[in-house]
Design a protein around this motif. Structure first.
Motif: not given
Length: 475
Positions: A8-15, A19-26
């Motif tokens: 569960s913690r691993s899944k949350l970490s991936r989510i 999100l960070k990658q999507a919002l970062k802008g690259e």
């Protein structure tokens, strides 16, 4: 830590990482890797971008809805937005052409050609919209009267309409440049430009409407000034990213020279795309006018309130559907046809889930949303009635948007244009007129015609998607 807890913690970490990658802008390559991840990386910022775009109208609606004579103010904002949809048609038509060509060139690993195409699209849009802006300023009062506003409402809202129409070139640039970034796969910049624009609008709206210190209260006109300034700041952010040269798209001064062959190629895609949205926009304008003439000022204000709320929930879905346009364009450019098809189906699955949730949310909380934006009891009653009827078609609206984005992303802008023509002009408008006038249902007849037509459009769109002409388009 137990195995289930670790998982569960691993899944949350991936989510969180996603999100960070999507919002970062690259700049990302969407022609390989996980399709699911690609859809989410594009859809998350695109949904937030479209949510921010819908916030413009809602912020204006909230503040003007609490002014004296709010029914006139709400009607002015709504009718002006309905006319501005023609401007949005120009913006979206050019935007989809830019997205299709830029995405195809990026898929072919040619970012220089992608940048040049984007700049030529900007030159075309600015030229045509300057003419529209001037006409909008001169004929603002006539436009409101033509839309069914009373003489009192037109007199009350002329300055608002003049400012919004005069600043419409900014609207076009905001849409178009965001389309260029989306085609390149960098949806986060498009999202951030709307954040900047909205934050400025939210801060400026109450100040310019109600006044603060030495700043006078402009009333309804202040909402137009705030919105135009906010959007201008968003465009400034976009231009800075285009000329800074930090991403795939690097604009050079030489690219500003008109390239007529490139313009011709873009207009070939954009022209049916512009007509596609003008057809839809004119249908919405006719419906707004029909409601205004059969339901009076309160009926019109109620319909416009419901429509703004519906668009608030719909625009994130449109943002999600835009992910399909980028994925289809880039994968067709890379000659990955099956991957393009799989991307569409994956996007459609997510959008259906979203629309089911939105429909439930709307039915449960519709009254509370409406009462937040207006304290006029008659307006509230009409708005709730309209919202409950129109929201019945949410799932089909979502499916239709994904299919339209698929065609447009492939450069097949003619197919959805013809679908819109038959669906809106030859079906929705006659049905709304028949129900409202002949069967004397008034505004309720208009509300019913909207979801009925959208269901038909979604069904026809799916049939044409399966036929597959979009797979063979060259851009």
């Amino acid at each position: 830590m137990s195995a289930p807890q670790a998982a569960s913690r691993s899944k949350l970490s991936r989510i969180i990482s996603l999100l960070k990658q999507a919002l970062k802008g690259e700049d990302l390559d969407f022609t390989q890797g996980s399709i699911r991840k690609g859809v989410l990386l594009l859809a998350i910022p695109m949904m937030l971008e479209m949510a921010m775009e819908s916030v413009f109208a809602l912020v204006d609606l909230y503040f003007v809805g609490h002014l004296p004579n709010s029914s006139h103010a709400i009607q002015t904002v709504g009718l002006t937005e309905s006319v501005l949809t023609i401007i949005y048609s120009l913006a979206i038509g050019m935007s989809m052409a830019a997205t299709a060509v830029v995405a195809r060139r990026i898929g072919e690993k040619n970012p220089e050609a992608a940048t040049k195409a984007g700049v030529q699209a900007i030159l075309i849009a600015v030229f045509f919209n300057l003419i529209i802006s001037v006409l909008g300023v001169i004929y603002a009062a006539d436009i409101l009267m033509l839309m069914g506003a009373s003489a009192e409402t037109a007199a009350h809202g002329t300055h608002f309409t003049q400012i919004m129409m005069g600043g419409s070139v900014i609207i076009v640039l905001l849409f178009l440049i965001n389309g260029i970034f989306r085609g390149a796969g960098n949806a986060a910049i498009a999202m951030k430009s709307l954040w900047i624009a909205n934050i400025a609008n939210i801060i400026l709206c109450p100040i310019l409407i109600n006044g603060l210190g030495p700043i006078p209260a402009f009333g309804l006109t202040g909402a137009a000034i705030a919105t135009t300034i906010g959007r201008s700041m968003g465009v400034g952010y976009q231009i800075w990213h285009l000329v800074s040269g930090k991403g795939l798209l690097k604009v050079h001064l030489s690219y500003l020279k008109p390239h007529f062959e490139q313009m011709k190629a873009l207009l070939k895609i954009a022209t049916p795309g512009i007509f596609q949205f003008i057809i839809a926009s004119c249908s919405w304008i006719f419906l707004a006018q029909l409601v205004a003439t059969t339901g009076g000022d309160h009926g019109s204000a109620g319909y416009q309130t419901a429509l703004r709320l519906m668009m608030f929930f719909m625009l994130p879905a449109w943002g999600m559907s835009n992910a399909a346009a980028t994925l289809v364009g880039q994968n067709l450019g890379a000659k990955h046809l099956q991957r393009a098809i799989d991307s569409v189906m994956k996007t459609a699955k997510y959008i259906v889930v979203y629309m089911v949730l939105v429909m439930a949310f709307t039915f449960i909380g519709g009254y509370y949303f409406i009462s937040f934006f207006t304290n006029d009891q008659l307006v509230q009653e009409v708005a709730l009635h309209a919202l409950q009827i129109m929201s019945l078609g949410y799932i089909f609206y979502g499916i239709g948007m994904v299919l339209v984005s698929t065609f447009n992303g492939a450069g097949d802008t003619w197919t959805p244009t013809w679908v819109n023509f038959f669906g809106f002009w030859l079906f929705q408008i006659p049905l709304a007129f028949l129900l409202a006038k002949h069967f004397e249902m008034g505004p309720t007849g208009v509300f019913i015609a909207i979801p009925v037509a959208e269901v038909g459009i979604a069904i026809v769109g799916y049939i044409l998607f399966k036929k597959g002409r979009w797979k063979t388009i060259q851009v």
